[in-house]
Design a protein around this motif. Structure first.
Motif, short mmCIF file in Angstrom:
data_model
loop_
_atom_site.label_atom_id
_atom_site.label_comp_id
_atom_site.label_asym_id
_atom_site.label_seq_id
_atom_site.Cartn_x
_atom_site.Cartn_y
_atom_site.Cartn_z
N LEU A 99 87.21 9.18 18.43
CA LEU A 99 87.11 10.20 17.30
C LEU A 99 85.95 9.57 16.53
CD1 LEU A 99 89.27 10.93 15.66
CD2 LEU A 99 89.86 8.05 14.92
N SER A 100 85.16 8.87 16.74
CA SER A 100 83.56 9.11 15.69
C SER A 100 83.21 10.32 16.41
CB SER A 100 83.10 7.84 16.37
OG SER A 100 82.66 7.46 16.87
N LEU A 101 83.24 10.68 18.03
CA LEU A 101 82.68 11.81 18.42
C LEU A 101 83.63 13.25 17.64
CD1 LEU A 101 80.79 12.93 20.33
CD2 LEU A 101 81.79 12.66 22.11
N LEU A 113 84.84 13.41 14.35
CA LEU A 113 84.84 13.26 13.93
C LEU A 113 83.07 14.00 13.21
CD1 LEU A 113 86.05 10.57 12.09
CD2 LEU A 113 86.71 12.65 11.96
N ALA A 114 81.93 13.40 14.38
CA ALA A 114 80.34 14.00 14.60
C ALA A 114 80.58 15.28 14.24
CB ALA A 114 80.34 13.51 14.92
N SER A 163 86.90 12.35 6.47
CA SER A 163 86.97 11.14 5.33
C SER A 163 88.17 10.66 5.02
CB SER A 163 85.47 10.76 4.48
OG SER A 163 84.37 11.97 4.53
#
Length: 79
Positions: free
Chosen positions: A2-4, A6-7, A79
């Motif tokens: 998920l962080s990938l 969002l990035a 966010s």
């Protein structure tokens, strides 16, 4: 994972906002160049040319501002 995502969304939003501003700068530069050349060729029509150039520049700035806002909305969506 998920962080990938969002990035990647943040990078894409930055590219979208930057592309919008880059396109607007190029468009306004071309308008200024064409207006200057037109005024040099026909000085008696300078008021009309100048008014049209300012109107077109304002419309392009509005589109660029819209692109930046959309890019910021995309960047803050996760966010």
């Amino acid at each position: 994972m998920l962080s990938l995502i969002l990035a990647s969304a943040g990078i894409g939003a930055g590219i979208a906002a930057g592309g919008s501003v880059l396109g607007a700068g190029l468009g306004i530069g071309l308008i200024g160049s064409a207006a200057g050349e037109s005024i040099a060729r026909q000085p008696e029509a300078s008021d009309t040319i100048r008014g049209n150039a300012l109107l077109l520049a304002a419309l392009i700035e509005g589109v660029a501002f819209f692109g930046v806002v959309v890019g910021l909305l995309l960047s803050f969506q996760g966010s």
